[in-house]
Design a protein around this motif. Structure first.
Motif, PDB file in Angstrom:
ATOM      1  N   GLN A  42      30.605  44.269  33.000  1.00 42.63           N
ATOM      2  CA  GLN A  42      31.217  43.124  33.674  1.00 42.63           C
ATOM      3  C   GLN A  42      32.405  43.542  34.537  1.00 42.63           C
ATOM      4  N   ALA A  43      32.439  42.988  35.759  1.00 44.27           N
ATOM      5  CA  ALA A  43      33.555  43.198  36.684  1.00 44.27           C
ATOM      6  C   ALA A  43      33.746  44.668  37.035  1.00 44.27           C
ATOM      7  N   ASN A  44      32.674  45.446  36.972  1.00 43.20           N
ATOM      8  CA  ASN A  44      32.713  46.863  37.334  1.00 43.20           C
ATOM      9  C   ASN A  44      31.720  47.134  38.458  1.00 43.20           C
ATOM     10  N   ASN A  45      32.007  48.166  39.233  1.00 47.65           N
ATOM     11  CA  ASN A  45      31.085  48.586  40.280  1.00 47.65           C
ATOM     12  C   ASN A  45      30.328  49.832  39.825  1.00 47.65           C
ATOM     13  N   HIS A  46      29.668  50.500  40.747  1.00 46.78           N
ATOM     14  CA  HIS A  46      28.799  51.620  40.375  1.00 46.78           C
ATOM     15  C   HIS A  46      29.561  52.812  39.808  1.00 46.78           C
ATOM     16  N   HIS A  47      30.880  52.873  40.022  1.00 51.23           N
ATOM     17  CA  HIS A  47      31.644  54.007  39.503  1.00 51.23           C
ATOM     18  C   HIS A  47      31.664  54.053  37.973  1.00 51.23           C
ATOM     19  N   TRP A  48      31.302  52.969  37.327  1.00 49.57           N
ATOM     20  CA  TRP A  48      31.127  52.941  35.872  1.00 49.57           C
ATOM     21  C   TRP A  48      30.318  54.133  35.392  1.00 49.57           C
ATOM     22  N   TRP A  49      29.342  54.570  36.189  1.00 47.07           N
ATOM     23  CA  TRP A  49      28.399  55.615  35.796  1.00 47.07           C
ATOM     24  C   TRP A  49      28.774  57.002  36.299  1.00 47.07           C
ATOM     25  N   ASP A  50      29.883  57.143  37.019  1.00 48.62           N
ATOM     26  CA  ASP A  50      30.191  58.409  37.688  1.00 48.62           C
ATOM     27  C   ASP A  50      30.168  59.615  36.755  1.00 48.62           C
ATOM     28  N   ALA A  51      30.705  59.452  35.550  1.00 47.56           N
ATOM     29  CA  ALA A  51      30.875  60.591  34.649  1.00 47.56           C
ATOM     30  C   ALA A  51      29.566  61.080  34.041  1.00 47.56           C
ATOM     31  N   ARG A  68      27.337  41.697  43.198  1.00 49.15           N
ATOM     32  CA  ARG A  68      28.064  40.789  44.089  1.00 49.15           C
ATOM     33  C   ARG A  68      29.432  40.519  43.455  1.00 49.15           C
ATOM     34  N   GLY A  69      30.455  40.557  44.276  1.00 49.01           N
ATOM     35  CA  GLY A  69      31.810  40.397  43.776  1.00 49.01           C
ATOM     36  C   GLY A  69      32.531  41.699  43.507  1.00 49.01           C
ATOM     37  N   THR A  70      31.826  42.840  43.594  1.00 46.95           N
ATOM     38  CA  THR A  70      32.447  44.131  43.297  1.00 46.95           C
ATOM     39  C   THR A  70      32.177  45.128  44.416  1.00 46.95           C
ATOM     40  N   GLY A  71      32.952  46.214  44.396  1.00 47.84           N
ATOM     41  CA  GLY A  71      32.701  47.350  45.270  1.00 47.84           C
ATOM     42  C   GLY A  71      32.564  46.970  46.732  1.00 47.84           C
ATOM     43  N   ASP A  72      31.504  47.489  47.362  1.00 52.82           N
ATOM     44  CA  ASP A  72      31.262  47.236  48.779  1.00 52.82           C
ATOM     45  C   ASP A  72      30.305  46.077  49.023  1.00 52.82           C
ATOM     46  N   ALA A 191      36.066  36.399  42.145  1.00 49.23           N
ATOM     47  CA  ALA A 191      34.905  37.170  41.715  1.00 49.23           C
ATOM     48  C   ALA A 191      35.045  37.595  40.263  1.00 49.23           C
ATOM     49  N   ARG A 192      36.255  37.982  39.870  1.00 48.77           N
ATOM     50  CA  ARG A 192      36.483  38.360  38.473  1.00 48.77           C
ATOM     51  C   ARG A 192      36.180  37.175  37.546  1.00 48.77           C
ATOM     52  N   HIS A 193      36.611  35.991  37.967  1.00 47.89           N
ATOM     53  CA  HIS A 193      36.336  34.789  37.167  1.00 47.89           C
ATOM     54  C   HIS A 193      34.838  34.519  37.085  1.00 47.89           C
ATOM     55  N   HIS A 195      32.399  36.631  37.298  1.00 49.14           N
ATOM     56  CA  HIS A 195      31.780  37.622  36.417  1.00 49.14           C
ATOM     57  C   HIS A 195      31.987  37.245  34.952  1.00 49.14           C
ATOM     58  N   LEU A 196      33.194  36.844  34.605  1.00 57.41           N
ATOM     59  CA  LEU A 196      33.483  36.452  33.232  1.00 57.41           C
ATOM     60  C   LEU A 196      32.596  35.292  32.801  1.00 57.41           C
ATOM     61  N   VAL A 197      32.466  34.287  33.654  1.00 61.39           N
ATOM     62  CA  VAL A 197      31.632  33.128  33.331  1.00 61.39           C
ATOM     63  C   VAL A 197      30.169  33.539  33.199  1.00 61.39           C
ATOM     64  N   ALA A 198      29.697  34.393  34.096  1.00 60.30           N
ATOM     65  CA  ALA A 198      28.307  34.833  34.044  1.00 60.30           C
ATOM     66  C   ALA A 198      27.993  35.523  32.726  1.00 60.30           C
ATOM     67  N   SER A 199      28.885  36.413  32.307  1.00 61.40           N
ATOM     68  CA  SER A 199      28.656  37.129  31.054  1.00 61.40           C
ATOM     69  C   SER A 199      28.741  36.191  29.860  1.00 61.40           C
ATOM     70  N   ASN A 200      29.736  35.306  29.869  1.00 59.50           N
ATOM     71  CA  ASN A 200      29.925  34.396  28.735  1.00 59.50           C
ATOM     72  C   ASN A 200      28.784  33.403  28.590  1.00 59.50           C
ATOM     73  N   ARG A 201      28.160  33.025  29.686  1.00 61.46           N
ATOM     74  CA  ARG A 201      27.086  32.027  29.634  1.00 61.46           C
ATOM     75  C   ARG A 201      25.706  32.638  29.428  1.00 61.46           C
ATOM     76  N   HIS A 202      25.650  33.950  29.346  1.00 68.25           N
ATOM     77  CA  HIS A 202      24.358  34.604  29.127  1.00 68.25           C
ATOM     78  C   HIS A 202      23.769  34.193  27.785  1.00 68.25           C
ATOM     79  N   ASP A 203      22.521  33.791  27.781  1.00 67.34           N
ATOM     80  CA  ASP A 203      21.790  33.478  26.553  1.00 67.34           C
ATOM     81  C   ASP A 203      20.323  33.798  26.799  1.00 67.34           C
TER      82      ASP A 203
END
Length: 280
Positions: A42-51, A68-72, A191-193, A195-203
């Motif tokens: 949540q609220a992360n772009n592709h750099h999450w996977w860099d390592a 959408r809402g992150t990175g480029d 966008a951060r908000h 993302h938070l709503v999207a994750s919280n409403r996932h079912d």
């Protein structure tokens, strides 16, 4: 920068590494390397996977995207959902001409991967769900102590709490950063908000039995950010799913314990039985 455009006109930035050329019906690039889609938290772009993404390149090309809402990617001030994020992944696959790919999603990316595999089964060859949850009333929520730690207002306190939920103290002592799993620092507040709503409403509870792709569920045994009790819930709900807990790992098991997690995932992806693409 390369982009795909979604049906609602949003540009999604994507990054293809470890192979050359576009895909096709087999989900392989022009050199015959299968494609692995990596979905961040949540609220992360592709750099999450860099390592860790290079860990997969001996056997896979890797495809990441900026939600959408992150990175480029574009950052519309409209409601987001994990189902919508999954449709954005489909738009990227369509842009690249990849009919079917393997998918590895962690944290909220695992929620997006659930939607993708259940609603677009013909696009997913094999599925790995890491440190994630079915959401909704059946999901196991983080404890109130974790919520309070993340809500601290003292400068740096919430960030430090998140670091300690992601990684063990021993690892943090020897890895001072920068850490790319703490959120996209350039995201606008709206966008951060969203993302938070999207994750919280996932079912996805009612969708999980529809997942037909071979599935591996991975979780750190000491994950408190997304409690490890969610892992057996997913594994029991998805037909034929396998479960693997990594002892001593916290939420970012895929990075701190990549020497164990990477080969585990690659072994699953290369040995999982594959049927013909399902048409829906």
């Amino acid at each position: 920068m390369t982009y795909a455009t979604t049906p609602d006109g949003v540009r999604i930035a994507y990054q293809l590494q470890g192979g050359q050329g576009q895909g096709g019906q087999s989900g392989q690039d022009s050199e015959g390397t299968p494609t692995l889609v990596l979905l961040a938290g949540q609220a992360n772009n592709h750099h999450w996977w860099d390592a860790v993404r290079a860990d997969f390149h001996p056997a896979r090309s890797t495809l990441t995207l900026d939600y959408r809402g992150t990175g480029d990617s574009d950052k519309p001030d409209t409601p987001y959902s994990t189902e919508l994020f999954a449709r954005d992944v489909v738009a990227v696959l369509d842009e690249l001409g990849i009919d079917r790919a393997d998918v590895y999603g962690t944290s909220m990316g695992g929620r997006v991967a659930q939607q993708l595999a259940a609603r677009h089964p013909h696009r997913v060859g094999a599925l790995v769900l890491g440190c994630t949850s079915p959401g909704g009333p059946h999901g196991v929520e983080r404890g109130n102590d974790v919520r309070r730690a993340l809500a601290q207002t003292r400068p740096g306190a919430a960030r430090q709490a998140l670091l300690e939920l992601m990684y063990t103290p021993r690892w943090l002592d020897s890895h001072p950063g920068p850490h790319h799993t703490l959120g996209d620092p350039d995201m606008p507040a709206h966008a951060r908000h969203h993302h938070l709503v999207a994750s919280n409403r996932h079912d996805a509870w009612d969708l999980l039995p529809r997942i037909a792709a071979p599935t591996l569920v991975v979780h750190g045994s000491d994950d408190l950010l997304n409690p490890a009790a969610n892992a057996p819930l997913l594994a029991d709900r998805i037909p034929g799913a396998r479960l693997h807990l990594i002892p001593g790992a916290r939420h970012a098991y895929f990075e701190e314990f990549h020497a164990q997690a990477g080969p585990l995932v690659l072994d699953f992806l290369t040995t999982a039985p594959r049927g013909p693409a399902q048409l829906v």
